[in-house]
Design a protein around this motif. Sequence first.
Motif, short mmCIF file in Angstrom:
data_model
loop_
_atom_site.label_atom_id
_atom_site.label_comp_id
_atom_site.label_asym_id
_atom_site.label_seq_id
_atom_site.Cartn_x
_atom_site.Cartn_y
_atom_site.Cartn_z
N SER A 128 11.33 63.24 73.61
CA SER A 128 10.53 64.48 73.68
C SER A 128 11.26 65.64 73.01
O SER A 128 10.62 66.50 72.40
N ASP A 180 3.39 62.19 72.03
CA ASP A 180 4.53 61.94 72.92
C ASP A 180 4.07 61.12 74.12
O ASP A 180 3.58 61.66 75.10
N GLU A 181 4.24 59.82 74.05
CA GLU A 181 3.82 58.89 75.11
C GLU A 181 2.38 59.15 75.55
O GLU A 181 2.11 59.32 76.73
MG LIG Z 1 9.73 62.46 77.05
#
Ligand SMILES: [Mg+2]
Length: 337
Positions: free
Chosen positions: A56, A178-179
């Motif tokens: 991140s 991000d995920e």
């Molecule tokens: Mg993360």
Amino acid sequence: MSEALLEVRDLEVYFPIKKGVLKKTTGNVKAVNGLNLSVNKGETLGIVGESGCGKSTLARTILGLEKPTSGDILIEGESILNYSAKQMHRLRRDVQMVFQDPFTSLNPRMKVSEIIAAPLKAYKMTDNIEQRVKELMDLVGLKPEYHDRLPHEFSGGQRQRIGIARAIALKPKLIVCDEPVSALDVSVQAQVINLFEDLQKELDLTYVFIAHDLSVIKHIADKVSVMYLGKMMERSDSESFYNHAQHPYTNALLSAIPLPDPGKEKTRERIVLKGELPSPANPPTGCVFHTRCPIARDYCKENTPQLERKGNEEHEVACFFPIEKGMVEAGSENLLR
Ligand SMILES: [Mg+2]
Ligand SMILES: Nc1ncnc2c1ncn2[C@@H]1O[C@H](COP(=O)(O)OP(=O)(O)OP(=O)(O)O)[C@@H](O)[C@H]1O
């Protein structure tokens, strides 16, 4: 002139650790610790690694939300680090993000139509916002009658569709995801990944797609990079990566993916990594993975491996003793201590 849309060069992002009343800096969390990558237009780069490895932080730095300690980030060959406010405004349009948690990334008091219209208004993208919102909802598979609903009236997968509509609204050059499916049920994950793939074809999008599980990005990624403690351990085009992973860490991650055949799944060996993930505030000497590596030797404690080309042109591994082809399939007990 390179054809890379995004280039990250020798990136370090450190967070100071402050202690005592005087808030003296006593050390640094080395969240990103010397990282290089590049993504060409229309490509998807998958980035995988365990929790806390700096994914991140890398994403936020690419978006200009975090300032690097050193290194550079280039979009279409131009460094973003010393951008003026005006250039930063343009960057915020061209590089968008889709977040992990579709429950907290949407304003609970705004209707779907308002959420999707917000970037269009901010950038005065069109005279007919209502029409564009309709188009965007259609593109991501949200029915027109959902127009006036609030985020809490949707399932996780549908909420992520709203987040995706918002991200593509300004026709960005790059989307950092991000995920984006980690919080969703497995069946819904596949639908959302399919949506990302369809939109990529239709809108000629480029993705950086972050996940903590290699199975999630297997179909969507053209290239894959594996991160560990802020560093890149292995990177390759997807085919060579999944067929011939050479880093012991990558092999451990791959061996954790369940096999679809229950018979094979029952008898297959797993590479279980020993010990705790070290702190990025105090990474191990030499190869950062040596404390958990099943095949580490004394040499790995004192020397730091660099990413080096092994096998095909696109395949690079940061390991002094990369795994030979077939070793994992042949029996991963070879790799266990
Ligand atoms: Mg993360
Ligand atoms: N603003 C910050 N201040 C201090 N430390 C931070 C900050 N942001 C992140 N970190 C630390 O940097 C390291 C990397 O964090 P990051 O969130 O980038 O990891 P991640 O790979 O995204 O993890 P996850 O899979 O859990 O999302 C962690 O040790 C984290 O605690």
